[in-house]
Design a protein around this motif. Structure first.
Motif, PDB file in Angstrom:
ATOM      1  N   LYS A 170      -5.475  -6.594   5.276  1.00 55.95           N
ATOM      2  CA  LYS A 170      -6.545  -6.024   4.451  1.00 55.95           C
ATOM      3  C   LYS A 170      -6.361  -6.423   2.987  1.00 55.95           C
ATOM      4  CE  LYS A 170      -8.743  -1.574   3.373  1.00 55.95           C
ATOM      5  NZ  LYS A 170      -8.723  -0.105   3.648  1.00 55.95           N
ATOM      6  N   ASP A 195       0.823  -1.216   0.000  1.00 54.57           N
ATOM      7  CA  ASP A 195       0.000   0.000   0.000  1.00 54.57           C
ATOM      8  C   ASP A 195       0.854   1.262   0.000  1.00 54.57           C
ATOM      9  OD1 ASP A 195      -2.102  -1.746   0.080  1.00 54.57           O
ATOM     10  OD2 ASP A 195      -2.769  -1.232   2.104  1.00 54.57           O
ATOM     11  N   ARG A 196       0.342   2.239  -0.722  1.00 56.60           N
ATOM     12  CA  ARG A 196       0.863   3.607  -0.757  1.00 56.60           C
ATOM     13  C   ARG A 196       2.084   3.785  -1.646  1.00 56.60           C
ATOM     14  NH1 ARG A 196       0.227   4.361   5.807  1.00 56.60           N
ATOM     15  NH2 ARG A 196      -1.983   4.865   5.814  1.00 56.60           N
ATOM     16  N   SER A 240       0.049  11.604   4.324  1.00 57.24           N
ATOM     17  CA  SER A 240      -0.799  11.257   5.459  1.00 57.24           C
ATOM     18  C   SER A 240      -1.133  12.529   6.226  1.00 57.24           C
ATOM     19  CB  SER A 240      -0.090  10.278   6.399  1.00 57.24           C
ATOM     20  OG  SER A 240      -0.821  10.136   7.611  1.00 57.24           O
ATOM     21  N   ARG A 297      -5.625   1.341  -2.830  1.00 60.05           N
ATOM     22  CA  ARG A 297      -5.898   1.549  -4.251  1.00 60.05           C
ATOM     23  C   ARG A 297      -4.618   1.406  -5.074  1.00 60.05           C
ATOM     24  NH1 ARG A 297      -8.794   0.260  -7.807  1.00 60.05           N
ATOM     25  NH2 ARG A 297     -10.608   0.974  -6.593  1.00 60.05           N
ATOM     26  N   HIS A 326      -8.904  13.689  11.797  1.00 59.60           N
ATOM     27  CA  HIS A 326      -8.706  13.186  10.440  1.00 59.60           C
ATOM     28  C   HIS A 326      -9.488  11.901  10.183  1.00 59.60           C
ATOM     29  CE1 HIS A 326      -5.495  16.111  10.275  1.00 59.60           C
ATOM     30  NE2 HIS A 326      -4.857  15.519  11.264  1.00 59.60           N
ATOM     31  N   LYS A 356     -12.753  -1.624   2.340  1.00 59.86           N
ATOM     32  CA  LYS A 356     -12.830  -0.196   2.071  1.00 59.86           C
ATOM     33  C   LYS A 356     -11.581   0.242   1.321  1.00 59.86           C
ATOM     34  CE  LYS A 356     -13.716   4.261   4.300  1.00 59.86           C
ATOM     35  NZ  LYS A 356     -13.942   4.956   5.597  1.00 59.86           N
ATOM     36  N   ILE A 357     -11.768   0.858   0.173  1.00 58.98           N
ATOM     37  CA  ILE A 357     -10.633   1.287  -0.651  1.00 58.98           C
ATOM     38  C   ILE A 357     -10.124   2.619  -0.107  1.00 58.98           C
ATOM     39  CG2 ILE A 357      -9.808   1.724  -2.986  1.00 58.98           C
ATOM     40  CD1 ILE A 357     -10.808  -1.131  -2.441  1.00 58.98           C
ATOM     41  N   SER A 358      -9.249   2.512   0.897  1.00 57.08           N
ATOM     42  CA  SER A 358      -8.721   3.693   1.571  1.00 57.08           C
ATOM     43  C   SER A 358      -7.356   3.361   2.149  1.00 57.08           C
ATOM     44  CB  SER A 358      -9.676   4.146   2.689  1.00 57.08           C
ATOM     45  OG  SER A 358      -9.811   3.129   3.665  1.00 57.08           O
ATOM     46  N   HIS A 359      -6.693   4.392   2.653  1.00 63.75           N
ATOM     47  CA  HIS A 359      -5.383   4.249   3.306  1.00 63.75           C
ATOM     48  C   HIS A 359      -4.339   3.615   2.399  1.00 63.75           C
ATOM     49  CE1 HIS A 359      -7.164   5.702   6.948  1.00 63.75           C
ATOM     50  NE2 HIS A 359      -7.979   4.664   7.058  1.00 63.75           N
ATOM     51  N   ARG A 418     -11.969   8.378  17.216  1.00 63.50           N
ATOM     52  CA  ARG A 418     -11.289   8.868  16.018  1.00 63.50           C
ATOM     53  C   ARG A 418     -10.821  10.300  16.234  1.00 63.50           C
ATOM     54  NH1 ARG A 418     -10.706   5.053  11.558  1.00 63.50           N
ATOM     55  NH2 ARG A 418     -11.945   3.273  12.277  1.00 63.50           N
ATOM     56  N   HIS A 460      -2.119  -3.592   7.034  1.00 63.93           N
ATOM     57  CA  HIS A 460      -2.293  -3.376   5.593  1.00 63.93           C
ATOM     58  C   HIS A 460      -2.185  -4.684   4.825  1.00 63.93           C
ATOM     59  CE1 HIS A 460      -2.360   1.103   5.095  1.00 63.93           C
ATOM     60  NE2 HIS A 460      -1.926   1.018   6.343  1.00 63.93           N
TER      61      HIS A 460
END
Length: 259
Positions: free
Chosen positions: A95, A64-65, A251, A112, A182, A106-109, A179, A92
């Protein structure tokens, strides 16, 4: 009170020496540079050996990222399956494993980026990775119990335990259920109360500097955010770093957190 059965995958009869490597997040070129700096010889693009028999221990969040998660995965998979190193699962990675299995995530963090990179990879590689990540332990006990490795850490009473409680802590740390501004989870500083004799080395919480407290060491120094990729040499307890080639991902909490 009945104690949860121990996790046989956690106990490794290996005294090292080791090179513990923090969160890579798809930064394949930085991983290659770090391994070279640590003295590993490169036999091909994903095949690394150390002439003195040192073994890398990857702290999870391989994906990821960053720009090349498949390259990182191929390197780590080749190292672990050949018996030349170890790896624990990060949040990560877990997931991504669920995405590989066709589950709704969830397509986040940053996932993608990994999904897009995996589109060019053959289906057999997808299946191999799903199996490989599924076999990774959530923490490891090394050097006759002197060293504990987990992605986000483990408290002293969790060492060697196999339970959903320990797995969640090892991948996510101790969260409050709240939370921040952010939308990211707020975590407790569990290392402040750690009282175990073994040294715990983890990643997950990205900051510019290595953090040592109460025999707990965090070596996630935010490579994917433009920081460094860090290794801790064991038993020497010294550090080797390479700088990020660029900031691959933004981030909102860098340099405070990495979710």
């Amino acid at each position: 009170m009945n104690r949860t059965p121990p996790d046989p995958r956690a106990y490794i009869d290996d005294r090292g020496p080791f090179d513990l490597i923090g969160d890579i997040h798809g930064c394949f070129d930085e991983l290659a540079a770090l391994l070279q700096t640590l003295g590993y010889d490169r036999r091909d693009v994903h095949d690394w050996h150390h002439p003195e028999g040192r073994r890398p221990v990857f702290l999870g969040d391989l994906v990821d990222r960053g720009p090349d998660s498949p390259g990182v995965l191929r390197t780590v998979q080749a190292t672990v399956t050949a018996g030349r190193g170890y790896c624990v699962v990060g949040n990560h990675d877990d997931k991504f494993r669920r995405w590989l299995a066709g589950r709704d995530v969830k397509i986040s963090h940053g996932i993608r980026e990994t999904i897009d990179q995996m589109q060019a990879e053959p289906d057999p590689f997808h299946r191999e990775l799903a199996h490989f990540i599924d076999t990774l332990p959530h923490h490891l006990i090394l050097d006759e119990g002197r060293l504990i490795v987990a992605h986000a850490g483990v408290q002293a009473d969790m060492h060697g335990e196999d339970s959903s409680r320990v797995r969640a802590f090892a991948m996510y740390g101790e969260v409050t259920g709240e939370r921040d501004e952010h939308g990211l989870p707020i975590r407790r500083d569990w290392a402040r109360s750690y009282s175990g004799d073994p040294t715990v080395v983890h990643g997950h919480v990205a900051e510019p500097e290595i953090r040592e407290r109460n025999n707990v060491v965090c070596i996630d120094t935010g490579c994917v955010f433009g920081g460094h990729l860090t290794a801790m040499r064991w038993p020497e307890r010294d550090y080797v770093q390479v700088p990020a080639l660029e900031a691959w991902f933004h981030s909102p909490r860098w340099a405070v957190d990495d979710n």
